[in-house]
Design a protein around this motif. Structure first.
Motif, short mmCIF file in Angstrom:
data_model
loop_
_atom_site.label_atom_id
_atom_site.label_comp_id
_atom_site.label_asym_id
_atom_site.label_seq_id
_atom_site.Cartn_x
_atom_site.Cartn_y
_atom_site.Cartn_z
N ALA A 124 -27.39 -26.78 1.26
CA ALA A 124 -27.08 -26.38 2.60
C ALA A 124 -25.48 -27.20 3.27
O ALA A 124 -24.52 -25.85 3.86
CB ALA A 124 -28.08 -27.67 3.78
N LEU A 125 -24.91 -28.01 2.38
CA LEU A 125 -23.56 -27.98 2.36
C LEU A 125 -22.46 -26.90 2.24
O LEU A 125 -21.95 -26.01 2.92
CB LEU A 125 -22.95 -29.35 1.63
N TYR A 126 -22.45 -26.14 1.02
CA TYR A 126 -21.66 -25.27 1.22
C TYR A 126 -22.19 -23.86 1.90
O TYR A 126 -20.65 -23.35 2.54
CB TYR A 126 -22.54 -24.24 -0.07
N LEU A 127 -23.39 -23.58 2.50
CA LEU A 127 -23.83 -22.48 3.87
C LEU A 127 -22.76 -23.07 5.26
O LEU A 127 -22.62 -21.82 5.58
CB LEU A 127 -25.43 -23.20 3.78
N ALA A 128 -22.85 -24.44 5.36
CA ALA A 128 -22.03 -25.33 6.50
C ALA A 128 -20.71 -24.85 6.54
O ALA A 128 -20.31 -24.68 7.22
CB ALA A 128 -22.88 -26.32 6.28
N GLY A 129 -19.93 -24.47 5.20
CA GLY A 129 -18.75 -24.51 4.37
C GLY A 129 -17.97 -22.93 4.98
O GLY A 129 -18.85 -22.20 4.51
N ASP A 130 -16.81 -22.90 4.78
CA ASP A 130 -16.32 -22.04 5.11
C ASP A 130 -15.74 -21.13 3.40
O ASP A 130 -15.34 -20.49 3.06
CB ASP A 130 -13.99 -22.77 5.34
N ASP A 131 -16.28 -22.16 2.59
CA ASP A 131 -16.54 -21.60 1.12
C ASP A 131 -17.61 -19.66 1.33
O ASP A 131 -17.94 -19.41 0.89
CB ASP A 131 -16.85 -22.08 -0.02
N ALA A 132 -18.95 -20.53 2.10
CA ALA A 132 -19.92 -19.40 2.98
C ALA A 132 -19.55 -18.22 3.84
O ALA A 132 -19.83 -17.68 4.35
CB ALA A 132 -20.80 -20.10 2.35
N ALA A 133 -18.05 -18.37 4.07
CA ALA A 133 -17.24 -17.62 5.24
C ALA A 133 -18.11 -15.78 5.33
O ALA A 133 -18.20 -15.33 6.59
CB ALA A 133 -16.00 -17.55 5.22
N TYR A 134 -18.71 -15.33 3.84
CA TYR A 134 -18.76 -14.15 3.62
C TYR A 134 -19.94 -14.28 3.32
O TYR A 134 -20.87 -13.02 3.03
CB TYR A 134 -17.57 -13.13 3.30
N VAL A 135 -20.96 -14.91 3.64
CA VAL A 135 -22.07 -15.12 3.33
C VAL A 135 -23.24 -15.13 4.29
O VAL A 135 -23.35 -16.51 4.94
CB VAL A 135 -22.70 -16.25 2.36
N THR A 136 -23.36 -14.39 4.77
CA THR A 136 -25.06 -14.25 5.47
C THR A 136 -26.18 -13.57 5.17
O THR A 136 -25.96 -12.46 4.52
CB THR A 136 -24.44 -13.77 7.31
N GLY A 137 -27.86 -13.98 5.83
CA GLY A 137 -28.62 -12.88 5.95
C GLY A 137 -29.40 -12.91 4.68
O GLY A 137 -29.62 -12.41 4.14
N GLN A 138 -28.68 -14.54 3.66
CA GLN A 138 -29.09 -14.92 2.00
C GLN A 138 -31.02 -15.77 2.30
O GLN A 138 -29.73 -16.55 3.24
CB GLN A 138 -28.28 -15.19 1.60
N ILE A 139 -31.45 -15.32 1.06
CA ILE A 139 -31.88 -16.50 0.77
C ILE A 139 -31.38 -17.42 -0.32
O ILE A 139 -31.89 -16.40 -1.61
CB ILE A 139 -33.25 -16.22 0.65
N LEU A 140 -31.40 -18.71 0.30
CA LEU A 140 -30.74 -19.51 -1.34
C LEU A 140 -32.36 -20.19 -2.10
O LEU A 140 -31.94 -21.41 -1.40
CB LEU A 140 -29.42 -20.39 -0.91
N MET A 141 -32.33 -20.07 -3.44
CA MET A 141 -34.15 -20.41 -3.91
C MET A 141 -33.57 -22.01 -4.37
O MET A 141 -31.54 -22.09 -5.32
CB MET A 141 -34.10 -19.66 -4.95
N ILE A 142 -33.99 -23.27 -4.14
CA ILE A 142 -33.28 -24.05 -4.69
C ILE A 142 -34.54 -24.37 -5.69
O ILE A 142 -35.14 -25.69 -5.38
CB ILE A 142 -32.90 -25.32 -3.78
N ASN A 143 -34.52 -24.12 -6.65
CA ASN A 143 -35.95 -24.81 -7.73
C ASN A 143 -36.42 -24.64 -9.16
O ASN A 143 -36.90 -24.60 -9.85
CB ASN A 143 -37.25 -23.78 -7.07
N GLY A 144 -34.96 -24.76 -9.53
CA GLY A 144 -34.63 -25.25 -11.09
C GLY A 144 -35.13 -23.95 -11.71
O GLY A 144 -35.54 -23.92 -12.99
N GLY A 145 -34.67 -22.61 -11.00
CA GLY A 145 -35.49 -21.89 -11.67
C GLY A 145 -36.91 -20.95 -12.08
O GLY A 145 -36.73 -20.33 -13.18
N LEU A 146 -37.70 -22.41 -11.31
CA LEU A 146 -39.35 -21.46 -11.86
C LEU A 146 -39.46 -20.26 -10.65
O LEU A 146 -38.78 -20.09 -9.85
CB LEU A 146 -39.92 -22.36 -10.62
N ALA A 147 -40.08 -19.76 -11.16
CA ALA A 147 -40.51 -18.38 -10.77
C ALA A 147 -42.15 -18.10 -10.56
O ALA A 147 -43.21 -18.59 -11.34
CB ALA A 147 -39.41 -17.07 -12.06
N ALA A 148 -42.57 -16.74 -10.09
CA ALA A 148 -43.91 -16.59 -9.53
C ALA A 148 -44.39 -16.31 -11.31
O ALA A 148 -44.17 -15.28 -12.10
CB ALA A 148 -44.10 -15.46 -8.67
N GLY A 149 -45.22 -16.81 -11.30
CA GLY A 149 -46.34 -17.02 -12.69
C GLY A 149 -45.98 -17.87 -13.54
O GLY A 149 -46.56 -17.86 -14.98
N ASP A 150 -45.07 -18.78 -13.49
CA ASP A 150 -44.88 -19.50 -14.25
C ASP A 150 -45.36 -20.59 -14.20
O ASP A 150 -46.41 -20.84 -13.55
CB ASP A 150 -43.41 -20.31 -13.94
#
Length: 256
Positions: free
Chosen positions: A230-256
């Motif tokens: 969230a800190l990244y998305l709120a900051g200026d480092d993400a100034a060119y990032v919009t309309g994205q879904i950021l997964m924080i899940n340790g690499g888990l994927a469907a079917g695991d």
């Protein structure tokens, strides 16, 4: 916690659901990075006040704002209160969520669980986002909360309920990002298995071990790790990032 001081210096953030769990971690991460924070809650006023006191101890301003996020009028009121106490808002994080997994809520019938999720998670996010769009300064940021498997799927009745509602949040947010660009950025956090109250207190130990074994990182995430995203998305480092879904899940994927 990897938040660096002053990354959000001068920013003014409103965080709903900020009294406990991931919301609390996000509010504190914003403050550690230099932001003033409006700590949103509904019934957990005492916990929210403690979060606000911690924020003040970090040298930032804080206020507690109380609202049922499913009510647009109450959302408008906390937006006005936050602006009056902190100044023009630059970030709005919709992190409030209905609890259908712990305590007496876990035994509620499916239709009641679904109604709570729709009212708090889906409608709360939609109304919160529309309210934020009216109050945020140009260059502002909206952060919404979905679920890592919302569009991938997971077996189970609760997963079906979460999938329907969190999938709606993801779809809504992607459209909103287009509607509000370039004035406001809109992104989505999609946490996986995080050490919240449910994971720590209600999830059986054998289930915890079984799930951890399926996660490539071999453990549950911490609320602070979601807060770092969230800190990244709120900051200026993400100034060119919009309309994205950021997964924080340790690499888990469907079917695991």
């Amino acid at each position: 916690m990897t938040a660096t001081v002053n990354r959000l210096a001068g920013k003014k953030a409103l965080v709903t659901g900020a009294s406990t769990g991931i919301g609390r971690a996000v509010a504190l991460a914003f403050a550690r990075a230099g932001a003033d924070v409006a700590v949103g809650c509904n019934r957990s006023r005492d916990e929210a006040e403690r979060v606000a006191e911690t924020i003040r101890s970090l040298g930032c301003r804080a206020c507690v704002v109380v609202a049922d996020v499913s009510d647009p009028l109450q959302l408008d009121e906390i937006a006005q209160q936050s602006r009056a106490e902190l100044g023009e808002l630059t970030t709005w994080a919709n992190l409030a969520g209905a609890d259908i997994l712990t305590g007496t809520n876990a035994a509620a019938p499916d239709h009641e669980k679904l109604e709570k999720l729709i009212a708090v998670d889906l409608l709360g996010t939609m109304h919160g986002s529309w309210t934020a769009a009216r109050y945020l300064a140009d260059g502002g940021v909206i952060i919404n909360t979905s679920w890592d498997l919302a569009l991938r799927g997971m077996a189970g009745r609760e997963a079906e309920l979460f999938g329907a509602v969190k999938g709606g949040i993801s779809g809504f947010s992607m459209s909103l990002a287009r509607s509000l660009a370039p004035r406001i950025r809109v992104n989505v956090l999609a946490p996986g298995w995080i050490r919240t109250a449910f994971a720590q207190q209600d999830l059986p130990a054998d289930a915890h071990h079984e799930i951890s074994a399926k996660i490539p990182m071999a453990r549950f995430g911490r609320p602070e790790e979601v807060a770092d995203a969230a800190l990244y998305l709120a900051g200026d480092d993400a100034a060119y990032v919009t309309g994205q879904i950021l997964m924080i899940n340790g690499g888990l994927a469907a079917g695991d």
